[in-house]
Motif scaffolding. Structure first.
Motif: not given
Length: 246
Positions: A95-96, A98, A184, A233-234, A236-237
């Motif tokens: 998930l993290l 992507g 999350y 996710l965004q 984290t990226e």
């Protein structure tokens, strides 16, 4: 499995750090290394994967940000110990990172949940509705940790009420994904009121045997949760990239 048995496949051309990160995750998932074990040295990884040591450092840095690896200055890099199972960890890491496959699974989950909401509305019997209502009531005043578990119980109860063993088995098989996703979304929001309202709307439609309203309420819930997950996710990226630039 002995560490020496694992064979890294060299990367034939320059690739993004995320590709190199995936290769290291493949090594972790192979069973060649266990939580608390030390990873091969940068030089060994560099030679095995056919990339420069700076690229190895970037990949390790990314996995450190995700909480997967731990760099101990002067001693090396270690796989962090964790309470969760490797399956749950792999879903969370995917998930993290992507992973496309995981995003496809999220999309599939929405379609499954819509069908389950419709069937549950049409097929529930006896005390099932009251049991669903009790779960919703527990969600109302639950703390963040308990709310996650009640959220999962709600969706699994709907799958019971739908009386379709195939769909129920599919939903049960991705329970780890549900827990990670919900965790999350809830932690990002920092509160549960919005999710409680979503679930109450679904429950109300099911209680009234209004299949159209149940599907609509579930679609709203799925879309909202997916939007919040993508934001996580965004972020984290962005954090990963910022760390790489330091």
């Amino acid at each position: 499995m002995d560490k020496s048995e694992y064979k890294f496949e060299p990367i034939q051309k320059d690739s993004l750090v995320v590709e190199l990160t995936k290769r290291i995750l493949d090594y972790i998932f192979s069973g060649s290394i266990k939580p608390g074990d030390k990873l091969p040295a940068e030089r060994q990884l560099s030679e095995a994967l056919g990339v420069g040591r700076s690229a190895i450092r970037e990949a390790i840095k990314s996995l450190t940000v995700l909480g997967i690896l731990e760099v101990r200055q002067g001693y090396g890099t270690y796989l962090k110990r964790a309470d969760s199972t490797l399956l749950t960890q792999s879903i969370e890491w995917s998930l993290l990172l992507g992973e496309r496959q995981t995003m496809d699974l999220i999309e599939a989950r929405k379609e499954i949940e819509l069908t389950l909401a419709k069937l549950a509305t049409e097929r529930w019997e006896g005390l099932e509705l009251e049991e669903l209502h009790q779960i919703v009531e527990k969600m109302k005043d639950a703390n963040l940790t308990d709310f996650i578990e009640y959220d999962i119980q709600f969706h699994l109860k709907l799958s019971d009420m739908a009386r379709n063993s195939v769909l129920k088995d599919i939903l049960s098989s991705i329970r780890s994904l549900l827990r990670t996703w919900i965790k999350y979304v809830i932690e990002k929001a920092g509160e549960t009121a919005f999710s409680y309202e979503d679930h109450y709307a679904i429950y109300k439609a099911v209680a009234e045997r209004n299949a159209e309203a149940a599907v609509k309420a579930m679609a709203y819930h799925m879309d909202d949760a997916t939007k919040r997950l993508i934001e996580v996710l965004q972020e984290t990226e962005q954090s990963r990239k910022a760390l790489q630039q330091k």
